[in-house]
Scaffold this active site. Structure first.
Site: not given
Ligand code: AMP
Length: 283
Positions: A37, A40, A64, A149, A152, A178, A187
């Site tokens: 999204h 990312h 995880q 990001g 987290d 974002v 998310s």
């Molecule tokens: P994930 O696919 O959920 O593991 O996220 C991959 C990376 O994208 C991680 O470093 C997250 O912290 C980051 N991330 C997820 N959602 C957002 C967001 N809304 N804004 C910025 N970074 C994000």
């Protein structure tokens, strides 16, 4: 605007190693679980703008997740590849679970003591799984910078400590969250919300912002948290799982001298767990 460049998809460990031998040193890397999204995309664009090449991994890491969540995690590789390419990625590493964890895989990592002393959330197994996969991915991609990001904060603080403790030769870059126009943090889980739940979900960011304002005008942590809980509970589809105020740098409970503050909330909206946070500096 970053122009999309040369683009390839890698599915195996040996091919990733070959790519890294040539490109690792000039690479910015964005690890993801996929279902890409705008959050990312912002990380990928930043990685590409700060490095000669950008790598993205798309891997739903079984270590995880609980089994049911693992199977239910949204997967659409074709769509993700196009999003990653348009955002400026040069390579996407999308291994299978067997490729990452072949039969006989056993080694793990322990969480640092400071993290175990934080409020236990019963999620140690989850964070161990995150660290193992990040460590493996860093070994395979060998980037000079890796992008995470601030959305987290727990995983971020653990990864920063692991990188320091294990002398991993990479710079960790932290990127802002974002959001949708109504404040809801982007998310992959937002896609699971029904229209009514989606309407209810911005209460999380409203409550976080309220907590921030309260603290900035001198309220105690307890007062700020009570106000946030009240706001969230007033929304019938939402139930609070966790509201926490911490030192943003260590995630430890804030002390008298804490200036960098993090407010974190995990909220169930119609049963789906959404987490968000705000961070700010007190005068
Ligand atoms: P994930 O696919 O959920 O593991 O996220 C991959 C990376 O994208 C991680 O470093 C997250 O912290 C980051 N991330 C997820 N959602 C957002 C967001 N809304 N804004 C910025 N970074 C994000």
């Amino acid at each position: 605007m970053v122009k999309p460049g040369k683009f390839s998809v890698i599915r195996t460990v040996p091919a990733m190693r070959r790519w890294a031998e040539k490109n690792g040193g000039i690479c910015g890397f964005v690890p993801t679980l996929g279902a890409l999204h705008d959050g990312h995309v912002s990380l990928i664009k930043k990685a590409r703008s700060e490095n000669r090449v950008a790598a993205v991994s798309i891997f739903v890491n079984p270590l995880q997740f609980r089994k049911k969540q693992y199977l239910a995690y949204p997967r659409n590789l074709e769509v993700d590849l196009e999003i990653a390419r348009k955002a400026g990625a040069n390579v996407v590493f999308a291994p299978s679970a067997e490729e990452m964890y072949p039969a006989g895989f056993e080694t793990g990592v322990t969480l640092p003591q400071f993290f175990q002393r934080l409020k236990p959330q019963g999620l140690e197994w989850h964070y161990k799984g995150v660290l193992v996969v990040v460590l493996k991915l860093l070994q395979l991609v060998r980037p000079s910078k890796v992008y995470f990001g601030l959305k987290d904060p727990h995983q971020l603080v653990l990864i920063e400590r692991m990188v320091a403790d294990l002398n991993i030769p990479v710079t960790v870059r932290k990127c802002p969250t974002v959001r949708e126009r109504d404040g809801l943090a982007r998310s992959s889980r937002n896609a699971l919300l029904t229209p009514d739940e989606r309407k209810a979900a911005p209460v999380i960011f409203r409550a976080l912002s309220h907590g921030k304002r309260e603290m900035e005008s001198g309220a105690s942590c307890a007062q700020a948290m009570a106000g946030m809980r009240e706001m969230i509970s007033a929304q019938p589809l939402a139930s609070v799982e966790l509201v926490e105020i911490a030192d943003a740098l260590t995630l430890a409970p804030p002390g008298n001298r804490t200036r960098d503050v993090l407010i974190f909330a995990a909220v169930r909206i119609g049963g789906k767990r959404l987490a968000d946070n705000v961070r700010f500096r007190l005068k």
